[in-house]
Scaffold this active site. Structure first.
Site: not given
Length: 496
Positions: A89, A164, A188
Site C-alpha cells: 500500500k 483505503s 481500510s
C-alpha cells in the site's frame, strides 16, 4: 482446502497460493525470475483496466528475483516467503520508490528507508513488485484521489474496490499478486478485502509494528492516525494471511505501541479450523444502522452455518454502544499534525480532495478532541464487558456491497438517507478499541458482488480470530475462479 483462485484457463504460478509459491521456489520447481515475469505480464494485461498500482518496480523485482536465484543455487537457506510477489500500500514506505499517496502534496516524495514490515518481508524472501493506489493520504474509504486513476473492483469494473487499501485488495483479487500489505485506520483492510472477496485482517493494535509510516513527525498528512492504525495482510486465503502475519508481527523499538508476539503460532491457528462449542455473538447493524438486503441475507445464512455446520452457540446481541462516528473523526484529528497539514494544504488546496480540505479547515476545538478521547474509553469499556460473555463477535464487514465509482459512499441504504461514510459503520469501532478483527468472504449478491463477514476477537486474541476465519472459510461456498471481468481480459489476451 483447494486454492479458491485456481483456474485452468489461465495457468501459472500466480494461480497458486503464497505457500505453494514459496515452497516451489525453495524446492526448485519454480524459478523466481519466471514468477516475476508472470507478475509483469499480469499487471501489463490487467492494470490498465483496474488501476490497482500507482508504482510498478519491475527492475527492482527482477533484481531481487535474480539475487534469490543465486542464493538458491548456492544452497543457502531461503525464507518462508521465498520468491513470493508482494504489493505494498502506498502509505507504507518502500525505500527508493515514490510514496505519492494520491496527494499533490507528495508528488515528488521518495522515502529513504523501508517501513518495518517491508524490511521483514524482504528478509523472509518476498519480492516487492510495487505500490498500490489509495485515496488521498488514506483519508477516505474508496480508491479515488486527485493524482492517479480511480481503482476499480475486479468483480465489476464499474464498482469501487473500497478503501483505503483499495489498490492492495484489487491487485490480489485480480490475481496480479498473491499477497498485499494493507493498513487499517477505520476498516481500510477489512472493507476492501470484503468488497473484493478476500481475507483481510487487522491484528491487535501494535501487533505489527509501524515506522516510518504514520510515526515520522516530519511529514504532515503522513504522520496521522498514530493511535488507531493497524498493518495487516490482504490475501486470497486465511492460510496465506497467517503466513504473512508470522513474518510481519513482533515488537520493534521504532514503534512505541508495538507489543510482543512470543508464543503466537499464526500458521497453526489457520490449520486449527474448529469452532465447536464456541459462544459467538452476532449483530447485523448494532441495532441502529441500515443494512443492504443482500448483505443481510448472506450474513444471516452465514450465521446459520456457524451453528449448523461448525457447532457454535450463536446469540444475537449488540454491545450497546452509541453511534461514535463523529468521535472517531475526532481521534483522527487528534492524531493529525493539524498545524503542519494546514500549512501544506494552503499551498495545494485547489488540487486536493474536497472532503480532506473540509476536514482540515474544520474548527476543531479542545472539547471536540477530548470528547473523542472520552468516547474511546467508553467504547473500550463497553467492549471488554461485552466480550466477557462471548468468545467472538461476528457482523457484516460492510453494510453495502461495492457501489459505483466517483463517490465516497451511497446516500441511502435500503431507502434510508445516510451520510456518505455511514456504510463503514461496522468496522471503525475496533480501531478505537484496538481489538483484532478479520473479514472472510461469505458469498455474492445476485449481481455477483462479494460480501464479507467480520470476525472480532477479545483483546489480544488474534489467534482465535485466525482460527475462526479459517473455519468459516472452510464451509463457505465462494467462487473458485478469478472474477469474471478478469477472466475475460486474460482470455482475450490469450486469443490475441
Amino acid at each position: 482446502m483447494p486454492n479458491r483462485f485456481n483456474d485452468s484457463s489461465v495457468p501459472g504460478a500466480l494461480d497458486k497460493g503464497a505457500i505453494e509459491i514459496a515452497r516451489g521456489v525453495r524446492e526448485g520447481s519454480l524459478n523466481p525470475i519466471e514468477v516475476i515475469s508472470e507478475v509483469r505480464r499480469r499487471i501489463s494485461s490487467l492494470d490498465p483496466h483496474i488501476a490497482a498500482f500507482c508504482v510498478v518496480d519491475t527492475e527492482g523485482a527482477y533484481a531481487a528475483a535474480e539475487a534469490l536465484s543465486v542464493r538458491r543455487r548456492r544452497g543457502e537457506l531461503l525464507g518462508p516467503l521465498a520468491g513470493v510477489p508482494v504489493a505494498v500500500k502506498d502509505t507504507v514506505m518502500v525505500r527508493g520508490l515514490p510514496a505519492v499517496q494520491g496527494s499533490p502534496i507528495y508528488r515528488d516524495f521518495v522515502p529513504e528507508e523501508d517501513d518495518i514490515v517491508v524490511e521483514r518481508l524482504r528478509a523472509a524472501g518476498a519480492i516487492i513488485v510495487g505500490k498500490t493506489n489509495v485515496p488521498e493520504l488514506a483519508y477516505a474509504g474508496v480508491g479515488h484521489n486527485p493524482v492517479f486513476p480511480t481503482t476499480r473492483n475486479p468483480w465489476n469494473l464499474d464498482r469501487t474496490s473500497g478503501g483505503s487499501s483499495a489498490g492492495s485488495a484489487a491487485a490480489v483479487a485480480a490475481g496480479m499478486v498473491p499477497l498485499a500489505v494493507g493498513s487499517d485506520g477505520g476498516g481500510s483492510i477489512r472493507i476492501p478485502a470484503a468488497l473484493c472477496g478476500l481475507f483481510g485482517m487487522k491484528p491487535s493494535f501494535g501487533r505489527v509494528p509501524l515506522y516510518p509510516g504514520c510515526r515520522d513527525e516530519r511529514f504532515p498528512g503522513i504522520s496521522s492516525w498514530e493511535t488507531i492504525e493497524h498493518i495487516g495482510p490482504i490475501t486470497r486465503s486465511v492460510a496465506d494471511g497467517a503466513l504473512m502475519l508470522s513474518v510481519m508481527a513482533g515488537p520493534d523499538d521504532r514503534d512505541r505501541h508495538s507489543i510482543p508476539d512470543e508464543g503466537l503460532n499464526w500458521q497453526d491457528a489457520a490449520r486449527t479450523r474448529t469452532l465447536a462449542g464456541k459462544k459467538i455473538a452476532y449483530s447485523e447493524n448494532w441495532g441502529f444502522l441500515p443494512v443492504d438486503d443482500d448483505v443481510r441475507r448472506l450474513f444471516r445464512s452465514a450465521v446459520a452455518q456457524l451453528a449448523d455446520r461448525l457447532g457454535c452457540h450463536v446469540e444475537e446481541a449488540s454491545p450497546g454502544f452509541r453511534d461514535m462516528q463523529n468521535a472517531f473523526w475526532g481521534l483522527v484529528a487528534l492524531d493529525t499534525d493539524l498545524r503542519g497539514f494546514r500549512r501544506v494544504c494552503a499551498e495545494h488546496r485547489d488540487e486536493m480532495s474536497p472532503h480532506l480540505v473540509a476536514f482540515l479547515e474544520r474548527d476543531w476545538t479542545a472539547e471536540d478532541l477530548t470528547d473523542a478521547v472520552r468516547a474511546r474509553k467508553e467504547i473500550a469499556n463497553c467492549m471488554w464487558r461485552f466480550m466477557r460473555r462471548f468468545d467472538l463477535l461476528v457482523t457484516p464487514t460492510s453494510l453495502v456491497p461495492a457501489f459505483g465509482l466517483g463517490i465516497r459512499g451511497p446516500e441511502e441504504i435500503n431507502g434510508v438517507p445516510v451520510p456518505p461514510i455511514k456504510w463503514t459503520g461496522m468496522t471503525f469501532p475496533f480501531n478505537m478499541t484496538g481489538q483484532p478483527a478479520a473479514t472472510v468472504p461469505i458469498g455474492c449478491t445476485p449481481e455477483g458482488l462479494p460480501v464479507g463477514l467480520q470476525i472480532v476477537g477479545r483483546h489480544l486474541a488474534d489467534l482465535e480470530v485466525v482460527a475462526a476465519a479459517a473455519s468459516i472459510e472452510g464451509v463457505m461456498e465462494f467462487s473458485s475462479a478469478l472474477p469474471p471481468p478478469v477472466k475475460k481480459i486474460l482470455e482475450s489476451e490469450q486469443r490475441s
